[in-house]
Structure formats: structure tokens, C-alpha cells
Design a protein around this motif. Structure first.
Motif, PDB file in Angstrom:
ATOM      1  N   LEU A  10       0.830  -1.207   0.000  1.00 44.52           N
ATOM      2  CA  LEU A  10       0.000   0.000   0.000  1.00 44.52           C
ATOM      3  C   LEU A  10       0.865   1.258   0.000  1.00 44.52           C
ATOM      4  N   TRP A  11       1.975   1.237   0.725  1.00 47.77           N
ATOM      5  CA  TRP A  11       2.922   2.352   0.721  1.00 47.77           C
ATOM      6  C   TRP A  11       3.416   2.595  -0.713  1.00 47.77           C
ATOM      7  N   ALA A  12       3.791   1.510  -1.398  1.00 49.73           N
ATOM      8  CA  ALA A  12       4.309   1.625  -2.758  1.00 49.73           C
ATOM      9  C   ALA A  12       3.265   2.154  -3.738  1.00 49.73           C
ATOM     10  N   MET A  13       1.994   1.978  -3.416  1.00 46.74           N
ATOM     11  CA  MET A  13       0.922   2.457  -4.304  1.00 46.74           C
ATOM     12  C   MET A  13       0.494   3.893  -4.016  1.00 46.74           C
ATOM     13  N   LEU A  14       0.944   4.477  -2.914  1.00 45.26           N
ATOM     14  CA  LEU A  14       0.488   5.832  -2.576  1.00 45.26           C
ATOM     15  C   LEU A  14       0.701   6.850  -3.697  1.00 45.26           C
ATOM     16  N   PRO A  15       1.835   6.828  -4.413  1.00 45.51           N
ATOM     17  CA  PRO A  15       1.962   7.786  -5.513  1.00 45.51           C
ATOM     18  C   PRO A  15       0.946   7.563  -6.643  1.00 45.51           C
ATOM     19  N   ALA A  16       0.357   6.384  -6.703  1.00 46.63           N
ATOM     20  CA  ALA A  16      -0.688   6.105  -7.699  1.00 46.63           C
ATOM     21  C   ALA A  16      -2.082   6.381  -7.140  1.00 46.63           C
ATOM     22  N   TYR A  17      -2.229   6.335  -5.827  1.00 41.46           N
ATOM     23  CA  TYR A  17      -3.536   6.586  -5.219  1.00 41.46           C
ATOM     24  C   TYR A  17      -3.911   8.068  -5.209  1.00 41.46           C
ATOM     25  N   VAL A  18      -2.931   8.936  -5.190  1.00 46.39           N
ATOM     26  CA  VAL A  18      -3.176  10.379  -5.046  1.00 46.39           C
ATOM     27  C   VAL A  18      -3.580  11.092  -6.344  1.00 46.39           C
ATOM     28  N   PRO A  19      -3.036  10.740  -7.511  1.00 46.62           N
ATOM     29  CA  PRO A  19      -3.250  11.559  -8.701  1.00 46.62           C
ATOM     30  C   PRO A  19      -4.700  11.838  -9.089  1.00 46.62           C
ATOM     31  N   ASN A  20      -5.554  10.835  -9.079  1.00 49.86           N
ATOM     32  CA  ASN A  20      -6.930  11.080  -9.518  1.00 49.86           C
ATOM     33  C   ASN A  20      -7.668  12.002  -8.556  1.00 49.86           C
ATOM     34  N   ALA A  61       3.928  12.355  -8.051  1.00 49.71           N
ATOM     35  CA  ALA A  61       5.392  12.373  -7.998  1.00 49.71           C
ATOM     36  C   ALA A  61       5.871  13.059  -6.718  1.00 49.71           C
ATOM     37  N   ALA A  62       5.180  14.129  -6.310  1.00 51.34           N
ATOM     38  CA  ALA A  62       5.539  14.808  -5.063  1.00 51.34           C
ATOM     39  C   ALA A  62       5.334  13.893  -3.859  1.00 51.34           C
ATOM     40  N   VAL A  63       4.270  13.108  -3.881  1.00 52.82           N
ATOM     41  CA  VAL A  63       4.035  12.145  -2.801  1.00 52.82           C
ATOM     42  C   VAL A  63       5.183  11.147  -2.747  1.00 52.82           C
ATOM     43  N   ALA A  64       5.640  10.676  -3.900  1.00 53.21           N
ATOM     44  CA  ALA A  64       6.763   9.728  -3.923  1.00 53.21           C
ATOM     45  C   ALA A  64       8.007  10.342  -3.283  1.00 53.21           C
ATOM     46  N   LEU A  65       8.284  11.596  -3.618  1.00 58.49           N
ATOM     47  CA  LEU A  65       9.455  12.260  -3.027  1.00 58.49           C
ATOM     48  C   LEU A  65       9.290  12.436  -1.517  1.00 58.49           C
ATOM     49  N   THR A  92       6.150   7.482 -13.150  1.00 56.02           N
ATOM     50  CA  THR A  92       5.398   6.446 -13.872  1.00 56.02           C
ATOM     51  C   THR A  92       4.210   5.941 -13.067  1.00 56.02           C
ATOM     52  N   LEU A  93       4.353   5.841 -11.760  1.00 54.70           N
ATOM     53  CA  LEU A  93       3.194   5.453 -10.951  1.00 54.70           C
ATOM     54  C   LEU A  93       2.084   6.492 -11.068  1.00 54.70           C
ATOM     55  N   ALA A  94       2.447   7.771 -10.961  1.00 46.40           N
ATOM     56  CA  ALA A  94       1.447   8.838 -11.000  1.00 46.40           C
ATOM     57  C   ALA A  94       0.844   9.004 -12.393  1.00 46.40           C
ATOM     58  N   PHE A  95       1.702   9.118 -13.407  1.00 44.17           N
ATOM     59  CA  PHE A  95       1.192   9.315 -14.766  1.00 44.17           C
ATOM     60  C   PHE A  95       0.460   8.065 -15.251  1.00 44.17           C
ATOM     61  N   GLY A  96       0.956   6.896 -14.875  1.00 46.79           N
ATOM     62  CA  GLY A  96       0.268   5.658 -15.238  1.00 46.79           C
ATOM     63  C   GLY A  96      -1.130   5.595 -14.648  1.00 46.79           C
ATOM     64  N   ALA A  97      -1.284   6.078 -13.412  1.00 47.29           N
ATOM     65  CA  ALA A  97      -2.617   6.131 -12.799  1.00 47.29           C
ATOM     66  C   ALA A  97      -3.542   7.037 -13.605  1.00 47.29           C
ATOM     67  N   VAL A 155      -2.710  -5.385  -3.465  1.00 47.55           N
ATOM     68  CA  VAL A 155      -3.129  -4.169  -4.163  1.00 47.55           C
ATOM     69  C   VAL A 155      -4.487  -4.364  -4.838  1.00 47.55           C
ATOM     70  N   VAL A 156      -4.668  -5.480  -5.515  1.00 49.78           N
ATOM     71  CA  VAL A 156      -5.912  -5.723  -6.249  1.00 49.78           C
ATOM     72  C   VAL A 156      -7.101  -5.925  -5.305  1.00 49.78           C
ATOM     73  N   VAL A 157      -6.859  -6.454  -4.132  1.00 49.10           N
ATOM     74  CA  VAL A 157      -7.951  -6.652  -3.170  1.00 49.10           C
ATOM     75  C   VAL A 157      -8.228  -5.378  -2.371  1.00 49.10           C
ATOM     76  N   ALA A 158      -7.187  -4.721  -1.909  1.00 54.50           N
ATOM     77  CA  ALA A 158      -7.369  -3.546  -1.042  1.00 54.50           C
ATOM     78  C   ALA A 158      -7.787  -2.294  -1.806  1.00 54.50           C
ATOM     79  N   THR A 159      -7.322  -2.139  -3.029  1.00 55.28           N
ATOM     80  CA  THR A 159      -7.589  -0.907  -3.766  1.00 55.28           C
ATOM     81  C   THR A 159      -9.074  -0.633  -3.979  1.00 55.28           C
ATOM     82  N   PRO A 160      -9.873  -1.597  -4.405  1.00 57.75           N
ATOM     83  CA  PRO A 160     -11.299  -1.279  -4.570  1.00 57.75           C
ATOM     84  C   PRO A 160     -11.955  -0.805  -3.268  1.00 57.75           C
ATOM     85  N   LEU A 161     -11.555  -1.383  -2.158  1.00 53.38           N
ATOM     86  CA  LEU A 161     -12.114  -0.954  -0.875  1.00 53.38           C
ATOM     87  C   LEU A 161     -11.703   0.485  -0.559  1.00 53.38           C
ATOM     88  N   LEU A 162     -10.431   0.796  -0.750  1.00 56.24           N
ATOM     89  CA  LEU A 162      -9.950   2.154  -0.519  1.00 56.24           C
ATOM     90  C   LEU A 162     -10.571   3.140  -1.507  1.00 56.24           C
TER      91      LEU A 162
END
Length: 180
Positions: A10-20, A61-65, A92-97, A155-162
């Protein structure tokens, strides 16, 4: 071990969770599709804008930093090392999201769904597929080390809940027109 797997994934996904979310708050302006249609429907719709895409990417990207700065301290508190993010990975996590969400918007229009209409499954995982796919292509060694198969399952199980929870909060705060 399970706790470190869940927290690390979940920590590794935070830069992807924030962009939208950032795109909702800071978006607006000209739509990416410029108002163009395809088959009588908008290509993407007014909800996908250049400003929102840029804002979301920069926010992720700022979250990642920021996480890079916090990782040693938080890792010490939880008792295990947390992933850190090379700049390329943060981007890539942020733009990919953002790309995953744009592709989902395209698919919604092709299936006759209006902006904001529910698209179960796709709504909750579109940005995950985009973020992980672009990151796997751009930084395969980091991706493989950070997201072994059990972490991907988390990630696939927790993300829909979050996703459902954060969208409901955004709806209650008046930031979204629908709670999904």
C-alpha cells in the motif's frame, strides 16, 4: 511478514492513489479530447483535462518524493524497510494512474456510459493497471522487487475498498457529483 507485505504494497501504491484525487481538486480547463467525438460520443469527455492530468501527475510524484523522506522514520516505527521511489518510478506510478483513468473514460464512452456513470471493476482498478503497467515497463527491476505476486494480490484486493471509501468521502465533501 503479512503485515509488512500489506503495508509495503500500500505504501508503494500511494503515488498512484493520489493523482486522480488531485485531478478532481486541481483539474478543469480544456478537455484532452478537445470536444471531439467518435461514433457520436465524446472521445473522453469534459472530465479528462490537461490541467487535471498534469496536476495529478505532479501530485503523485511529489508524494513519492515525500515518502522517500519519510521512509526511514516510518520504517523504523513499523520495524521493516519501506520502498523508496526513484524519480522515474514516482512519475510512472502517478502518470500511469492518470493514463489508466483516461483509458477507462474512453471505454466508458465506447460502452455508452455517461460521465460519472458507474463501471464496476473498471472504476476501481483502471488506475492500478495503468500505474503498475507503466512502472513495470519503465522500471522493471524496481517493479519486480517491490511488487512480487503476493503484493499484487494485496493491491488488487485492497484498492477497490480504498477507492470506494475515498470516493464516498469526496462525494460527502462536495468534490464529486457521484459517490463512486
Amino acid at each position: 511478514m503479512v503485515g509488512s507485505l500489506v503495508v509495503g504494497a500500500l505504501w508503494a501504491m500511494l503515488p498512484a492513489y493520489v493523482p486522480n484525487n488531485a485531478a478532481v481538486v486541481f483539474g478543469g480547463g480544456p478537455p484532452i479530447d478537445g470536444g471531439r467525438t467518435w461514433g457520436g460520443e465524446r472521445v473522453l469527455g469534459d472530465g479528462k483535462t490537461w490541467r487535471g492530468t498534469l496536476a495529478g501527475t505532479l501530485a503523485g510524484a511529489a508524494v513519492a518524493l515525500l515518502l522517500n523522506l519519510l521512509a526511514p522514520t516510518i520504517g523504523g516505527l513499523v520495524g521493516f524497510a519501506l520502498p523508496t521511489f526513484p524519480l522515474r518510478v514516482g512519475v510512472t506510478l502517478a502518470f500511469g494512474a492518470m493514463l489508466g483513468d483516461i483509458v477507462a473514460s474512453f471505454l466508458k464512452r465506447r460502452t455508452g456510459r455517461e460521465r460519472g456513470a458507474a463501471f464496476p471493476g473498471v472504476d476501481q482498478l483502471d488506475f492500478v493497471v495503468g500505474a503498475l503497467g507503466l512502472t513495470a515497463l519503465g522500471s522493471p527491476a524496481w517493479f519486480a522487487a517491490t511488487f512480487p505476486p503476493p503484493a499484487l494480490v494485496v493491491v488488487v484486493v485492497a484498492t477497490p475498498l480504498l477507492h470506494v471509501a475515498t470516493n464516498a468521502i469526496a462525494y460527502l465533501l462536495g468534490l464529486k457529483d457521484e459517490p463512486w
